[in-house]
Design a protein around this motif. Structure first.
Motif, PDB file in Angstrom:
ATOM      1  N   LEU A  13       0.882  -1.155   0.000  1.00 49.37           N
ATOM      2  CA  LEU A  13       0.000   0.000   0.000  1.00 49.37           C
ATOM      3  C   LEU A  13       0.924   1.210   0.000  1.00 49.37           C
ATOM      4  CD1 LEU A  13      -3.027   0.796   0.212  1.00 49.37           C
ATOM      5  CD2 LEU A  13      -2.660   1.014   2.673  1.00 49.37           C
ATOM      6  N   VAL A  14       0.849   2.011  -1.045  1.00 49.66           N
ATOM      7  CA  VAL A  14       1.754   3.154  -1.173  1.00 49.66           C
ATOM      8  C   VAL A  14       0.965   4.447  -1.343  1.00 49.66           C
ATOM      9  CG1 VAL A  14       3.674   1.815  -2.156  1.00 49.66           C
ATOM     10  CG2 VAL A  14       1.992   2.843  -3.681  1.00 49.66           C
ATOM     11  N   THR A  15       1.580   5.535  -0.936  1.00 48.79           N
ATOM     12  CA  THR A  15       0.973   6.842  -1.130  1.00 48.79           C
ATOM     13  C   THR A  15       2.044   7.800  -1.614  1.00 48.79           C
ATOM     14  OG1 THR A  15      -0.446   8.526  -0.124  1.00 48.79           O
ATOM     15  CG2 THR A  15       1.332   7.655   1.253  1.00 48.79           C
ATOM     16  N   GLU A  26       5.731   6.669  -0.962  1.00 51.46           N
ATOM     17  CA  GLU A  26       6.031   6.207   0.380  1.00 51.46           C
ATOM     18  C   GLU A  26       5.282   4.910   0.669  1.00 51.46           C
ATOM     19  OE1 GLU A  26       4.662   7.767   4.700  1.00 51.46           O
ATOM     20  OE2 GLU A  26       5.429   9.317   3.361  1.00 51.46           O
ATOM     21  N   LEU A  27       6.007   3.914   1.176  1.00 50.62           N
ATOM     22  CA  LEU A  27       5.399   2.634   1.532  1.00 50.62           C
ATOM     23  C   LEU A  27       4.678   2.774   2.871  1.00 50.62           C
ATOM     24  CD1 LEU A  27       5.059  -0.452   1.064  1.00 50.62           C
ATOM     25  CD2 LEU A  27       7.224  -0.754   2.257  1.00 50.62           C
ATOM     26  N   VAL A  28       3.397   2.440   2.879  1.00 48.37           N
ATOM     27  CA  VAL A  28       2.593   2.520   4.093  1.00 48.37           C
ATOM     28  C   VAL A  28       2.531   1.157   4.778  1.00 48.37           C
ATOM     29  CG1 VAL A  28       0.304   3.071   5.018  1.00 48.37           C
ATOM     30  CG2 VAL A  28       1.211   4.355   3.065  1.00 48.37           C
ATOM     31  N   LEU A  29       2.292   0.126   3.979  1.00 50.92           N
ATOM     32  CA  LEU A  29       2.101  -1.215   4.523  1.00 50.92           C
ATOM     33  C   LEU A  29       2.426  -2.242   3.463  1.00 50.92           C
ATOM     34  CD1 LEU A  29       0.744  -2.799   6.992  1.00 50.92           C
ATOM     35  CD2 LEU A  29      -1.281  -2.857   5.570  1.00 50.92           C
ATOM     36  N   GLU A  30       3.004  -3.351   3.906  1.00 50.27           N
ATOM     37  CA  GLU A  30       3.254  -4.456   3.002  1.00 50.27           C
ATOM     38  C   GLU A  30       2.566  -5.676   3.581  1.00 50.27           C
ATOM     39  OE1 GLU A  30       7.257  -4.775   1.195  1.00 50.27           O
ATOM     40  OE2 GLU A  30       7.240  -6.758   2.122  1.00 50.27           O
ATOM     41  N   GLY A  31       1.845  -6.416   2.746  1.00 47.24           N
ATOM     42  CA  GLY A  31       1.179  -7.598   3.262  1.00 47.24           C
ATOM     43  C   GLY A  31       0.277  -8.241   2.235  1.00 47.24           C
ATOM     44  N   THR A  32      -0.580  -9.123   2.718  1.00 46.11           N
ATOM     45  CA  THR A  32      -1.532  -9.799   1.844  1.00 46.11           C
ATOM     46  C   THR A  32      -2.709  -8.857   1.566  1.00 46.11           C
ATOM     47  OG1 THR A  32      -2.754 -10.686   3.713  1.00 46.11           O
ATOM     48  CG2 THR A  32      -0.946 -12.047   2.847  1.00 46.11           C
ATOM     49  N   GLU A  33      -3.534  -9.264   0.630  1.00 44.76           N
ATOM     50  CA  GLU A  33      -4.748  -8.494   0.319  1.00 44.76           C
ATOM     51  C   GLU A  33      -5.585  -8.268   1.579  1.00 44.76           C
ATOM     52  OE1 GLU A  33      -8.914  -9.039  -2.184  1.00 44.76           O
ATOM     53  OE2 GLU A  33      -7.544 -10.729  -1.972  1.00 44.76           O
ATOM     54  N   ALA A  34      -5.760  -9.338   2.371  1.00 45.93           N
ATOM     55  CA  ALA A  34      -6.593  -9.246   3.574  1.00 45.93           C
ATOM     56  C   ALA A  34      -5.999  -8.291   4.606  1.00 45.93           C
ATOM     57  CB  ALA A  34      -6.779 -10.634   4.191  1.00 45.93           C
ATOM     58  N   GLU A  35      -4.685  -8.328   4.767  1.00 52.56           N
ATOM     59  CA  GLU A  35      -4.021  -7.433   5.723  1.00 52.56           C
ATOM     60  C   GLU A  35      -4.171  -5.975   5.321  1.00 52.56           C
ATOM     61  OE1 GLU A  35      -0.474 -10.412   7.319  1.00 52.56           O
ATOM     62  OE2 GLU A  35      -0.182  -9.299   5.457  1.00 52.56           O
ATOM     63  N   LYS A  53      -6.685   0.785 -12.347  1.00 53.81           N
ATOM     64  CA  LYS A  53      -5.720   0.525 -11.291  1.00 53.81           C
ATOM     65  C   LYS A  53      -5.674  -0.946 -10.892  1.00 53.81           C
ATOM     66  CE  LYS A  53      -5.343   5.079  -9.442  1.00 53.81           C
ATOM     67  NZ  LYS A  53      -6.457   5.997  -9.579  1.00 53.81           N
ATOM     68  N   ILE A  54      -4.544  -1.387 -10.372  1.00 55.22           N
ATOM     69  CA  ILE A  54      -4.396  -2.758  -9.860  1.00 55.22           C
ATOM     70  C   ILE A  54      -5.426  -2.962  -8.756  1.00 55.22           C
ATOM     71  CG2 ILE A  54      -2.894  -4.345  -8.546  1.00 55.22           C
ATOM     72  CD1 ILE A  54      -0.516  -3.095  -9.924  1.00 55.22           C
ATOM     73  N   GLY A  55      -6.135  -4.078  -8.821  1.00 56.76           N
ATOM     74  CA  GLY A  55      -7.131  -4.339  -7.784  1.00 56.76           C
ATOM     75  C   GLY A  55      -8.444  -3.619  -8.022  1.00 56.76           C
ATOM     76  N   GLY A  56      -8.527  -2.826  -9.085  1.00 58.71           N
ATOM     77  CA  GLY A  56      -9.783  -2.190  -9.440  1.00 58.71           C
ATOM     78  C   GLY A  56     -10.075  -0.869  -8.767  1.00 58.71           C
ATOM     79  N   GLY A  57      -9.072  -0.270  -8.140  1.00 58.05           N
ATOM     80  CA  GLY A  57      -9.296   1.029  -7.513  1.00 58.05           C
ATOM     81  C   GLY A  57      -8.194   1.393  -6.547  1.00 58.05           C
ATOM     82  N   SER A  58      -8.459   2.416  -5.744  1.00 59.41           N
ATOM     83  CA  SER A  58      -7.496   2.864  -4.746  1.00 59.41           C
ATOM     84  C   SER A  58      -8.266   3.346  -3.523  1.00 59.41           C
ATOM     85  CB  SER A  58      -6.628   3.996  -5.306  1.00 59.41           C
ATOM     86  OG  SER A  58      -7.447   5.076  -5.722  1.00 59.41           O
ATOM     87  N   PHE A  59      -7.549   3.533  -2.429  1.00 56.93           N
ATOM     88  CA  PHE A  59      -8.173   4.060  -1.223  1.00 56.93           C
ATOM     89  C   PHE A  59      -7.890   5.540  -1.117  1.00 56.93           C
ATOM     90  CE2 PHE A  59      -7.393  -0.409   0.051  1.00 56.93           C
ATOM     91  CZ  PHE A  59      -8.668  -0.754   0.460  1.00 56.93           C
ATOM     92  N   THR A  60      -8.829   6.275  -0.526  1.00 46.54           N
ATOM     93  CA  THR A  60      -8.562   7.673  -0.202  1.00 46.54           C
ATOM     94  C   THR A  60      -8.895   7.898   1.262  1.00 46.54           C
ATOM     95  OG1 THR A  60     -10.785   8.388  -0.835  1.00 46.54           O
ATOM     96  CG2 THR A  60      -9.076   8.540  -2.531  1.00 46.54           C
ATOM     97  N   ILE A  73      -2.704   0.290  -4.226  1.00 47.22           N
ATOM     98  CA  ILE A  73      -2.215  -1.047  -3.967  1.00 47.22           C
ATOM     99  C   ILE A  73      -1.382  -1.488  -5.167  1.00 47.22           C
ATOM    100  CG2 ILE A  73      -2.840  -3.455  -3.544  1.00 47.22           C
ATOM    101  CD1 ILE A  73      -5.585  -2.352  -2.556  1.00 47.22           C
ATOM    102  N   ILE A  74      -0.152  -1.848  -4.917  1.00 45.78           N
ATOM    103  CA  ILE A  74       0.706  -2.339  -5.993  1.00 45.78           C
ATOM    104  C   ILE A  74       1.208  -3.737  -5.628  1.00 45.78           C
ATOM    105  CG2 ILE A  74       1.410  -0.059  -6.824  1.00 45.78           C
ATOM    106  CD1 ILE A  74       4.082  -0.503  -5.334  1.00 45.78           C
ATOM    107  N   GLU A  75       1.502  -4.521  -6.642  1.00 45.74           N
ATOM    108  CA  GLU A  75       2.018  -5.856  -6.396  1.00 45.74           C
ATOM    109  C   GLU A  75       3.475  -5.742  -6.004  1.00 45.74           C
ATOM    110  OE1 GLU A  75       2.237  -9.706  -9.100  1.00 45.74           O
ATOM    111  OE2 GLU A  75       0.283  -8.709  -9.222  1.00 45.74           O
ATOM    112  N   LYS A  76       3.856  -6.460  -4.961  1.00 46.73           N
ATOM    113  CA  LYS A  76       5.262  -6.423  -4.535  1.00 46.73           C
ATOM    114  C   LYS A  76       6.117  -7.192  -5.520  1.00 46.73           C
ATOM    115  CE  LYS A  76       8.379  -7.238  -0.802  1.00 46.73           C
ATOM    116  NZ  LYS A  76       9.056  -8.368  -0.229  1.00 46.73           N
ATOM    117  N   ALA A  77       7.211  -6.580  -5.943  1.00 46.46           N
ATOM    118  CA  ALA A  77       8.138  -7.273  -6.830  1.00 46.46           C
ATOM    119  C   ALA A  77       8.853  -8.360  -6.031  1.00 46.46           C
ATOM    120  CB  ALA A  77       9.156  -6.274  -7.378  1.00 46.46           C
ATOM    121  N   ASN A  78       9.019  -9.510  -6.635  1.00 47.66           N
ATOM    122  CA  ASN A  78       9.669 -10.626  -5.918  1.00 47.66           C
ATOM    123  C   ASN A  78      11.165 -10.410  -5.785  1.00 47.66           C
ATOM    124  OD1 ASN A  78       7.289 -12.005  -5.563  1.00 47.66           O
ATOM    125  ND2 ASN A  78       7.469 -13.094  -7.511  1.00 47.66           N
TER     126      ASN A  78
END
Length: 78
Positions: A13-15, A26-35, A53-60, A73-78
């Motif tokens: 989750l980035v902003t 800025e990275l806010v949180l890293e985790g699973t979709e549920a987290e 957008k990835i996941g079909g939208g964004s949060f505000t 929400i962006i996919e974490k690069a492996n």
């Protein structure tokens, strides 16, 4: 119910914030979709649907009643 994410993938989750005249991500949180969804719910984030957008939208989230911060929400690069 649409399944937007493949299971066990990690997301970020980035902003974007502006410092002077530079925009930084800025990275806010890293985790699973549920987290990430649980974090957003706890923080009273609003979901803004956007098919581009990835996941079909964004949060505000409102900062001060006038400005809003957007969280993507962006996919974490492996």
């Amino acid at each position: 119910k649409m399944k937007l994410f493949k299971s066990n993938k990690k997301y970020q989750l980035v902003t974007k914030n502006t410092w002077g005249n530079t925009e930084i991500s800025e990275l806010v949180l890293e985790g699973t979709e549920a987290e990430i969804k649980a974090y957003a719910k706890k923080g009273s984030f609003a979901w803004e649907a956007d098919d581009s957008k990835i996941g079909g939208g964004s949060f505000t989230r409102s900062i001060d009643g006038y400005r809003t911060q957007t969280y993507e929400i962006i996919e974490k690069a492996n």
